[in-house]
Scaffold this motif. Structure first.
Motif, PDB file in Angstrom:
ATOM      1  N   PRO A   1       0.822  -1.220   0.000  1.00  0.00           N
ATOM      2  CA  PRO A   1       0.000   0.000   0.000  1.00  0.00           C
ATOM      3  C   PRO A   1       0.855   1.269   0.000  1.00  0.00           C
ATOM      4  CG  PRO A   1      -0.808  -1.566   1.623  1.00  0.00           C
ATOM      5  CD  PRO A   1       0.509  -2.095   1.130  1.00  0.00           C
ATOM      6  N   SER A   2       0.454   2.215  -0.824  1.00  0.00           N
ATOM      7  CA  SER A   2       1.122   3.514  -0.882  1.00  0.00           C
ATOM      8  C   SER A   2       0.077   4.600  -0.636  1.00  0.00           C
ATOM      9  CB  SER A   2       1.801   3.718  -2.233  1.00  0.00           C
ATOM     10  OG  SER A   2       0.883   3.553  -3.296  1.00  0.00           O
ATOM     11  N   GLU A   3       0.535   5.813  -0.564  1.00  0.00           N
ATOM     12  CA  GLU A   3      -0.355   6.913  -0.186  1.00  0.00           C
ATOM     13  C   GLU A   3      -1.592   6.943  -1.077  1.00  0.00           C
ATOM     14  OE1 GLU A   3      -0.283  11.801   0.338  1.00  0.00           O
ATOM     15  OE2 GLU A   3       1.544  10.706  -0.203  1.00  0.00           O
ATOM     16  N   GLY A   4      -2.757   6.949  -0.461  1.00  0.00           N
ATOM     17  CA  GLY A   4      -3.995   6.975  -1.223  1.00  0.00           C
ATOM     18  C   GLY A   4      -5.095   6.213  -0.515  1.00  0.00           C
ATOM     19  N   TYR A   5      -6.073   5.778  -1.296  1.00  0.00           N
ATOM     20  CA  TYR A   5      -7.295   5.203  -0.745  1.00  0.00           C
ATOM     21  C   TYR A   5      -7.034   3.976   0.128  1.00  0.00           C
ATOM     22  CZ  TYR A   5     -11.868   2.974  -0.531  1.00  0.00           C
ATOM     23  OH  TYR A   5     -13.012   2.383  -0.081  1.00  0.00           O
ATOM     24  N   SER A   6      -6.250   3.032  -0.364  1.00  0.00           N
ATOM     25  CA  SER A   6      -6.067   1.785   0.375  1.00  0.00           C
ATOM     26  C   SER A   6      -5.244   1.966   1.638  1.00  0.00           C
ATOM     27  CB  SER A   6      -5.417   0.722  -0.514  1.00  0.00           C
ATOM     28  OG  SER A   6      -6.294   0.353  -1.547  1.00  0.00           O
ATOM     29  N   LEU A   7      -4.272   2.886   1.604  1.00  0.00           N
ATOM     30  CA  LEU A   7      -3.455   3.109   2.796  1.00  0.00           C
ATOM     31  C   LEU A   7      -4.259   3.798   3.887  1.00  0.00           C
ATOM     32  CD1 LEU A   7      -0.639   2.745   4.000  1.00  0.00           C
ATOM     33  CD2 LEU A   7      -0.030   4.991   3.062  1.00  0.00           C
TER      34      LEU A   7
ATOM     35  N   ASP B   1       8.491   5.864  -2.112  1.00  0.00           N
ATOM     36  CA  ASP B   1       8.241   6.568  -0.851  1.00  0.00           C
ATOM     37  C   ASP B   1       7.939   5.625   0.302  1.00  0.00           C
ATOM     38  OD1 ASP B   1       8.621   8.971  -2.127  1.00  0.00           O
ATOM     39  OD2 ASP B   1       6.482   9.383  -2.415  1.00  0.00           O
ATOM     40  N   GLU B   2       7.658   4.356  -0.008  1.00  0.00           N
ATOM     41  CA  GLU B   2       7.271   3.398   1.034  1.00  0.00           C
ATOM     42  C   GLU B   2       8.356   2.356   1.312  1.00  0.00           C
ATOM     43  OE1 GLU B   2       4.474   3.529   2.845  1.00  0.00           O
ATOM     44  OE2 GLU B   2       3.830   5.343   1.793  1.00  0.00           O
ATOM     45  N   MET B   3       9.504   2.479   0.660  1.00  0.00           N
ATOM     46  CA  MET B   3      10.510   1.433   0.780  1.00  0.00           C
ATOM     47  C   MET B   3      10.961   1.215   2.224  1.00  0.00           C
ATOM     48  SD  MET B   3      11.260  -0.236  -1.995  1.00  0.00           S
ATOM     49  CE  MET B   3      12.917  -0.856  -1.703  1.00  0.00           C
TER      50      MET B   3
ATOM     51  N   ASP C   1      -6.142   7.401   5.782  1.00  0.00           N
ATOM     52  CA  ASP C   1      -5.830   8.792   6.123  1.00  0.00           C
ATOM     53  C   ASP C   1      -5.235   8.982   7.506  1.00  0.00           C
ATOM     54  OD1 ASP C   1      -6.908   9.633   3.653  1.00  0.00           O
ATOM     55  OD2 ASP C   1      -8.934   9.669   4.501  1.00  0.00           O
ATOM     56  N   THR C   2      -5.191   7.941   8.333  1.00  0.00           N
ATOM     57  CA  THR C   2      -4.724   8.084   9.703  1.00  0.00           C
ATOM     58  C   THR C   2      -3.599   7.095   9.979  1.00  0.00           C
ATOM     59  OG1 THR C   2      -6.248   6.438  10.613  1.00  0.00           O
ATOM     60  CG2 THR C   2      -7.069   8.715  10.412  1.00  0.00           C
ATOM     61  N   PRO C   3      -2.777   7.347  10.995  1.00  0.00           N
ATOM     62  CA  PRO C   3      -1.740   6.376  11.343  1.00  0.00           C
ATOM     63  C   PRO C   3      -2.301   4.995  11.647  1.00  0.00           C
ATOM     64  CG  PRO C   3      -1.282   8.485  12.387  1.00  0.00           C
ATOM     65  CD  PRO C   3      -2.639   8.606  11.758  1.00  0.00           C
ATOM     66  N   ALA C   4      -3.465   4.942  12.289  1.00  0.00           N
ATOM     67  CA  ALA C   4      -4.077   3.644  12.587  1.00  0.00           C
ATOM     68  C   ALA C   4      -4.466   2.912  11.304  1.00  0.00           C
ATOM     69  CB  ALA C   4      -5.295   3.826  13.484  1.00  0.00           C
ATOM     70  N   ALA C   5      -5.029   3.659  10.349  1.00  0.00           N
ATOM     71  CA  ALA C   5      -5.403   3.049   9.068  1.00  0.00           C
ATOM     72  C   ALA C   5      -4.162   2.597   8.308  1.00  0.00           C
ATOM     73  CB  ALA C   5      -6.204   4.035   8.226  1.00  0.00           C
ATOM     74  N   HIS C   6      -3.103   3.392   8.347  1.00  0.00           N
ATOM     75  CA  HIS C   6      -1.859   3.012   7.685  1.00  0.00           C
ATOM     76  C   HIS C   6      -1.341   1.683   8.243  1.00  0.00           C
ATOM     77  CE1 HIS C   6      -0.828   7.528   6.766  1.00  0.00           C
ATOM     78  NE2 HIS C   6      -1.912   7.116   6.158  1.00  0.00           N
ATOM     79  N   HIS C   7      -1.325   1.585   9.554  1.00  0.00           N
ATOM     80  CA  HIS C   7      -0.817   0.362  10.193  1.00  0.00           C
ATOM     81  C   HIS C   7      -1.693  -0.840   9.854  1.00  0.00           C
ATOM     82  CE1 HIS C   7       1.087  -2.248  13.071  1.00  0.00           C
ATOM     83  NE2 HIS C   7      -0.062  -2.443  13.691  1.00  0.00           N
ATOM     84  N   GLU C   8      -3.000  -0.633   9.854  1.00  0.00           N
ATOM     85  CA  GLU C   8      -3.915  -1.729   9.534  1.00  0.00           C
ATOM     86  C   GLU C   8      -3.676  -2.242   8.116  1.00  0.00           C
ATOM     87  OE1 GLU C   8      -8.541  -2.317  10.357  1.00  0.00           O
ATOM     88  OE2 GLU C   8      -8.186  -0.982   8.643  1.00  0.00           O
TER      89      GLU C   8
ATOM     90  N   ASN D   1       0.121   3.678  -7.646  1.00  0.00           N
ATOM     91  CA  ASN D   1      -1.046   4.415  -7.169  1.00  0.00           C
ATOM     92  C   ASN D   1      -1.758   3.659  -6.063  1.00  0.00           C
ATOM     93  OD1 ASN D   1      -1.303   4.994 -10.537  1.00  0.00           O
ATOM     94  ND2 ASN D   1      -1.257   6.774  -9.177  1.00  0.00           N
ATOM     95  N   ASP D   2      -1.810   2.317  -6.192  1.00  0.00           N
ATOM     96  CA  ASP D   2      -2.569   1.502  -5.253  1.00  0.00           C
ATOM     97  C   ASP D   2      -1.919   0.133  -5.158  1.00  0.00           C
ATOM     98  OD1 ASP D   2      -4.671   0.816  -3.483  1.00  0.00           O
ATOM     99  OD2 ASP D   2      -6.084   2.045  -4.613  1.00  0.00           O
ATOM    100  N   ALA D   3      -2.606  -0.833  -4.579  1.00  0.00           N
ATOM    101  CA  ALA D   3      -1.935  -2.088  -4.227  1.00  0.00           C
ATOM    102  C   ALA D   3      -2.729  -3.329  -4.603  1.00  0.00           C
ATOM    103  CB  ALA D   3      -1.636  -2.098  -2.728  1.00  0.00           C
ATOM    104  N   TRP D   4      -3.518  -3.262  -5.675  1.00  0.00           N
ATOM    105  CA  TRP D   4      -4.350  -4.397  -6.086  1.00  0.00           C
ATOM    106  C   TRP D   4      -3.659  -5.130  -7.231  1.00  0.00           C
ATOM    107  CZ3 TRP D   4      -7.866  -5.006  -2.473  1.00  0.00           C
ATOM    108  CH2 TRP D   4      -8.286  -3.879  -1.753  1.00  0.00           C
ATOM    109  N   MET D   5      -2.676  -5.961  -6.895  1.00  0.00           N
ATOM    110  CA  MET D   5      -1.822  -6.573  -7.912  1.00  0.00           C
ATOM    111  C   MET D   5      -2.592  -7.481  -8.867  1.00  0.00           C
ATOM    112  SD  MET D   5       1.060  -6.779  -9.408  1.00  0.00           S
ATOM    113  CE  MET D   5       2.389  -6.103  -8.412  1.00  0.00           C
ATOM    114  N   ARG D   6      -3.661  -8.097  -8.427  1.00  0.00           N
ATOM    115  CA  ARG D   6      -4.447  -8.942  -9.328  1.00  0.00           C
ATOM    116  C   ARG D   6      -4.924  -8.141 -10.533  1.00  0.00           C
ATOM    117  NH1 ARG D   6      -4.636 -14.228 -10.088  1.00  0.00           N
ATOM    118  NH2 ARG D   6      -4.119 -14.248  -7.858  1.00  0.00           N
TER     119      ARG D   6
END
Length: 340
Positions: free
Chosen positions: A20-26, A60-62, A28-35, A81-86
């Motif tokens: 996940p990188s900055e955006g919808y899936s990551l 930016d996420e390395m 907006d909050t530190p808790a959401a980022h960690h999840e 942009n996002d993290a949906w590899m399928r």
């Protein structure tokens, strides 16, 4: 050159994912980022018990990705942009003479949805093909890996709301789509489901991906999402899909053994009716990585998957954070088959 998309249960070289990188899936909050990071990493680590895993990570996420991913997970750097590899990755195919191919579909944010960004993701398919050493199979079809399910023998499951979506392929007929699936995947038997699940047709959905509706664990056998509660709109959707599949055959002309897999008992979240589905699992070498939901139906689903994939260990990961973001375990993974 003729290509064939192998069944997911055929041997894998590895599985590809994105972080996940900055955006919808990551979020907006530190808790959401960690999840988000923790859930994607949990899936990667579950897969790594069975086969190699390569994760594509935005520059930016390395640093943070290495905090969540074990050292034995391979990492490749590329803008995301996002993290949906399928969906953003290639669909791997094999040739009769033992070559690996990668179909690079056109990706346009699930039909050009106004909330989606895909300037970076649209380049990931070609990048993964190059990194894998596969031969590039270019396609002008707007399509995603989550929009197809195969049996490895020529059957391909699709939905009318995806491949015929005016936001994806305006003007294409079923015959046009079937011809391209024949060229790229070796499809000889395309089964058109009318639609996907209800939540998946909402604002942040894919407009009907088949990989939360039906899966083919072995020739002639099909697992189908079954919503058993009449209060949920997918009650009628799953009945329609099952009734339609009863009227179809596989690529060999044989009727399906249809195995209904119950939906979790929870019907809603804060946004409305959920599309939680056990169908959205990944088959790996010697295992199955399955969604769990801390739900009474989890146990029955594991039993059904264990029976459908004999000899494989079924490992579950809590998929609620994934579904809250619009997908499941199958959606964030892309398997690369072994070529012989």
């Amino acid at each position: 050159m003729s290509w064939r998309m192998p069944a997911e249960g055929e041997p894998h070289e590895r599985t590809w994912m994105a972080f996940p990188s900055e955006g919808y899936s990551l979020g907006d909050t530190p808790a959401a980022h960690h999840e988000a990071r923790s859930t994607w990493a949990a899936v990667a680590h579950a897969i790594a018990r069975f086969e190699p895993v390569t994760v594509v990570v935005d520059p930016d996420e390395m640093a943070v990705a290495r905090e969540y991913l074990s050292p034995h997970i391979d990492v490749v750097e590329a803008p995301l942009n996002d993290a949906w590899m399928r969906d953003i990755g290639p669909t791997f195919v094999v040739s009769e003479d033992g070559r690996l191919g990668g179909v690079d579909w056109v990706f346009n944010g699930w039909g050009g949805q106004d909330w989606a960004r895909w300037d970076r993701d649209s380049k990931i398919g070609r990048m993964v093909v190059e990194r894998s050493g596969a031969e590039l199979v270019e396609s002008t079809l707007v399509n995603e890996g989550g929009g197809i399910q195969v049996d490895g023998l020529g059957t391909v499951l699709v939905t009318e709301t995806v491949q015929l979506d005016p936001g994806r392929n305006p003007g294409l007929s079923k015959a046009d789509v079937e011809a391209e699936l024949a060229r790229t995947l070796g499809a000889t038997n395309v089964i058109w489901l009318p639609r996907g699940l209800t939540r998946d047709s909402d604002t942040f959905g894919t407009r009907g991906h088949v990989d939360i509706v039906a899966a083919i664990p072995s020739p002639g056998v099909i697992l189908v999402h079954e919503q058993r509660d009449p209060e949920h709109p997918d009650f009628e959707v799953s009945r329609t899909v099952i009734d339609l599949l009863k009227q179809t055959t596989d690529a060999r002309g044989q009727s399906w053994q249809i195995i209904p897999v119950p939906a979790p008992t929870v019907l809603r979240d804060d946004e409305g009716f959920v599309d939680y589905s056990y169908i959205n699992h990944l088959v790996v070498n010697g295992g199955v990585i399955a969604c769990s939901f801390d739900d009474p139906a989890d146990e029955e689903a594991v039993a059904l998957l264990s029976a459908a994939y004999p000899g494989r260990d079924v490992v579950t990961v809590d998929a609620r954070p994934l579904f809250a973001r619009g997908g499941g375990i199958h959606c964030i993974t892309q398997h690369q088959p072994v070529v012989r």
